[in-house]
Design an enzyme around this catalytic site. Structure first.
Site, mmCIF file in Angstrom:
data_model
loop_
_atom_site.group_PDB
_atom_site.id
_atom_site.type_symbol
_atom_site.label_atom_id
_atom_site.label_comp_id
_atom_site.label_asym_id
_atom_site.label_seq_id
_atom_site.Cartn_x
_atom_site.Cartn_y
_atom_site.Cartn_z
ATOM 1 N N GLU A 39 28.180 39.414 53.664
ATOM 2 C CA GLU A 39 28.199 40.025 52.331
ATOM 3 C C GLU A 39 29.633 39.962 51.772
ATOM 4 O OE1 GLU A 39 25.703 43.365 51.626
ATOM 5 O OE2 GLU A 39 27.197 44.333 50.340
ATOM 6 N N SER A 44 30.222 46.892 53.599
ATOM 7 C CA SER A 44 29.331 46.177 54.525
ATOM 8 C C SER A 44 29.820 44.745 54.703
ATOM 9 C CB SER A 44 27.907 46.127 53.963
ATOM 10 O OG SER A 44 27.412 47.430 53.835
ATOM 11 N N ARG A 96 22.997 41.573 45.754
ATOM 12 C CA ARG A 96 24.470 41.452 45.847
ATOM 13 C C ARG A 96 25.006 40.112 45.318
ATOM 14 N NH1 ARG A 96 23.298 45.663 45.693
ATOM 15 N NH2 ARG A 96 23.200 47.214 47.321
HETATM 16 C C1 LIG Z 1 34.123 51.877 51.750
HETATM 17 C C2 LIG Z 1 33.350 50.857 50.956
HETATM 18 C C3 LIG Z 1 32.036 51.135 50.573
HETATM 19 C C4 LIG Z 1 31.309 50.199 49.825
HETATM 20 N N1 LIG Z 1 30.015 50.498 49.462
HETATM 21 C C5 LIG Z 1 29.309 49.626 48.717
HETATM 22 C C6 LIG Z 1 27.968 49.952 48.288
HETATM 23 O O1 LIG Z 1 27.433 51.000 48.586
HETATM 24 N N2 LIG Z 1 27.302 49.030 47.548
HETATM 25 C C7 LIG Z 1 27.858 47.834 47.193
HETATM 26 O O2 LIG Z 1 27.201 47.051 46.503
HETATM 27 N N3 LIG Z 1 29.118 47.523 47.585
HETATM 28 C C8 LIG Z 1 29.853 48.377 48.311
HETATM 29 N N4 LIG Z 1 31.131 48.052 48.702
HETATM 30 C C9 LIG Z 1 31.683 46.712 48.357
HETATM 31 C C10 LIG Z 1 32.456 46.671 47.025
HETATM 32 O O3 LIG Z 1 32.998 47.937 46.691
HETATM 33 C C11 LIG Z 1 31.601 46.183 45.859
HETATM 34 O O4 LIG Z 1 31.068 44.905 46.090
HETATM 35 C C12 LIG Z 1 32.431 46.137 44.566
HETATM 36 O O5 LIG Z 1 31.584 46.032 43.485
HETATM 37 C C13 LIG Z 1 33.462 45.009 44.537
HETATM 38 O O6 LIG Z 1 34.267 45.195 43.394
HETATM 39 P P1 LIG Z 1 35.803 44.802 43.398
HETATM 40 O O7 LIG Z 1 36.338 45.038 42.047
HETATM 41 O O8 LIG Z 1 36.515 45.511 44.505
HETATM 42 O O9 LIG Z 1 35.700 43.257 43.713
HETATM 43 P P2 LIG Z 1 36.679 42.399 44.627
HETATM 44 O O10 LIG Z 1 36.545 42.826 46.038
HETATM 45 O O11 LIG Z 1 38.026 42.375 44.039
HETATM 46 O O12 LIG Z 1 36.002 40.971 44.474
HETATM 47 C C14 LIG Z 1 34.740 40.709 45.077
HETATM 48 C C15 LIG Z 1 34.231 39.365 44.572
HETATM 49 O O13 LIG Z 1 34.017 39.466 43.172
HETATM 50 C C16 LIG Z 1 34.852 38.551 42.453
HETATM 51 N N5 LIG Z 1 35.289 39.265 41.259
HETATM 52 C C17 LIG Z 1 35.990 40.423 41.193
HETATM 53 N N6 LIG Z 1 36.147 40.800 39.906
HETATM 54 C C18 LIG Z 1 35.529 39.862 39.166
HETATM 55 C C19 LIG Z 1 35.347 39.684 37.765
HETATM 56 N N7 LIG Z 1 35.817 40.548 36.865
HETATM 57 N N8 LIG Z 1 34.666 38.587 37.343
HETATM 58 C C20 LIG Z 1 34.171 37.681 38.237
HETATM 59 N N9 LIG Z 1 34.329 37.807 39.574
HETATM 60 C C21 LIG Z 1 34.985 38.887 40.026
HETATM 61 C C22 LIG Z 1 35.973 38.184 43.418
HETATM 62 O O14 LIG Z 1 36.503 36.904 43.145
HETATM 63 C C23 LIG Z 1 35.250 38.237 44.747
HETATM 64 O O15 LIG Z 1 34.539 37.044 44.959
HETATM 65 C C24 LIG Z 1 31.894 48.973 49.448
HETATM 66 C C25 LIG Z 1 33.232 48.708 49.813
HETATM 67 C C26 LIG Z 1 33.948 49.640 50.548
HETATM 68 C C27 LIG Z 1 35.376 49.329 50.899
#
Ligand SMILES: Cc1cc2nc3c(=O)[nH]c(=O)nc-3n(C[C@H](O)[C@H](O)[C@H](O)COP(=O)(O)OP(=O)(O)OC[C@H]3O[C@@H](n4cnc5c(N)ncnc54)[C@H](O)[C@@H]3O)c2cc1C
Length: 322
Positions: free
Chosen positions: A308, A225, A178
């Site tokens: 996380e 998580s 992660r």
């Molecule tokens: C219901 C639910 C289920 C989930 N299941 C999983 C799972 O099974 N596996 C898993 O790994 N995760 C899971 N997640 C967590 C999440 O969806 C992932 O980590 C996802 O990849 C985050 O992407 P985001 O675009 O929403 O990032 P954000 O939440 O917008 O950002 C997360 C972090 O990444 C940074 N960031 C965002 N975009 C960029 C970019 N383009 N460049 C650099 N930094 C950036 C942000 O600054 C922040 O630090 C889950 C979340 C939810 C709500």
């Protein structure tokens, strides 16, 4: 943010920048005070120009995807939020059998999973239940059901905090569980996918989505998580009673914390490693639940749970802490 800075941002980005926008609108937790300024980039060059400007002016910035892995502060973010969405979400296919996919950071991962399964290329179809963007997913090295971004990424187009855009080969990325260790903003990636039978890929996708919906509070406002699972080999004697693999969810459940709540934030009754926003939770409610859970699990089982979810500071120059 003072009027001069606002005018400067408006002059540079026109209607792509908006002011005093509640972050709660852009996070799956539905929590977060106002972003002083929010940019909706339409090209990687917009991201580069924005980071260059932030560097020159000492303005804090935050990269935002679909806000599915972060907790935004109640007081909001004092700097510039750069939200990677549709404007930088295009997909291009190339290579033999169309297996090389160049994907913009703003594309939602579930969409990537579905499109690739329909196209008959495997490697990311099981990520259908990861509700973030591809950029956020690569930055976080998101994964599910045995697939992780690090297994398919060939290169990443990254804008450094100085505003310089460069291509980083996947072999130079410090992939961890992660985490990618990347510093800056991911604007595009190239993925190496593998030809597979479209019907089997789509069947697997449906199966994983069904499992996901049954085991987690998928449709409640949450951030996925909250805690990382403890590293194997670091588990103290007191936690030896648990069947392998030891997960944060098992520890929280065994500590009797499911349903524990502060204000509108509650440890999900469905899955111990999720905190849900039941109604009008604030970031401080969620933080209080996090603290209580960590304390209880440490006291009962001697395990220190690590986060996380990313805790966003109101103006941390690197974009996040935690
Ligand atoms: C219901 C639910 C289920 C989930 N299941 C999983 C799972 O099974 N596996 C898993 O790994 N995760 C899971 N997640 C967590 C999440 O969806 C992932 O980590 C996802 O990849 C985050 O992407 P985001 O675009 O929403 O990032 P954000 O939440 O917008 O950002 C997360 C972090 O990444 C940074 N960031 C965002 N975009 C960029 C970019 N383009 N460049 C650099 N930094 C950036 C942000 O600054 C922040 O630090 C889950 C979340 C939810 C709500």
């Amino acid at each position: 943010m003072n009027a001069e800075l606002r005018a400067e941002l408006r002059a540079r980005f026109g209607k792509l920048v908006t002011f005093d926008v509640p972050l709660a609108r852009f996070t799956t937790f539905r929590i977060g005070g106002p972003a002083a300024a929010l940019l909706d980039p339409q090209r990687p060059e917009d991201v580069a120009a924005a980071l260059c400007m932030c560097e020159d002016l000492g303005l804090p910035w935050l990269a935002l995807g679909l806000g599915s892995n972060l907790l935004a502060p109640d007081e909001g973010f004092h700097g510039l939020v750069i939200r990677l969405g549709k404007g930088v979400g295009a997909t291009k296919r190339a290579g033999p059998e169309g297996t090389l996919w160049t994907v913009g950071a703003g594309l939602p991962t579930p969409l990537l999973a579905r499109r690739s399964a329909v196209a008959g290329v495997g490697g990311v179809n099981r990520l259908v239940g990861v509700p973030g963007t591809v950029g956020g997913g690569v930055f976080m090295n998101a994964g599910a059901h045995g697939q992780e971004f690090r297994d398919v990424v060939r290169w990443v187009d990254l804008v450094a905090p100085t505003g310089v855009l460069s291509r980083v080969d996947a072999s130079n990325i410090d992939w961890q569980y992660r985490s990618s260790g990347l510093e800056g903003i991911v604007v595009a990636v190239q993925l190496q996918l593998e030809p597979e039978d479209p019907a089997s890929l789509q069947a697997a996708l449906r199966r994983h989505l069904k499992r996901r919906k049954a085991g987690t509070p998928f449709d409640r406002p949450c951030c996925g998580s909250v805690f990382r699972n403890p590293d194997a080999g670091t588990v103290p004697e007191r936690a030896a009673q648990f069947a392998e693999p030891l997960t944060a969810g098992k520890l929280i459940d065994a500590a009797g914390l499911k349903g524990f709540r502060v204000g509108g934030a509650e440890v999900s009754t469905m899955h111990g490693n999720y905190i849900v926003n039941t109604r009008g939770a604030s970031a401080s409610d969620v933080l209080a639940v996090i603290e209580a859970v960590r304390e209880q699990v440490l006291e009962r089982f001697g395990v220190t749970l690590r986060l996380e979810v990313k805790l966003i500071g109101p103006g941390d120059a690197k974009g996040f802490y935690g």
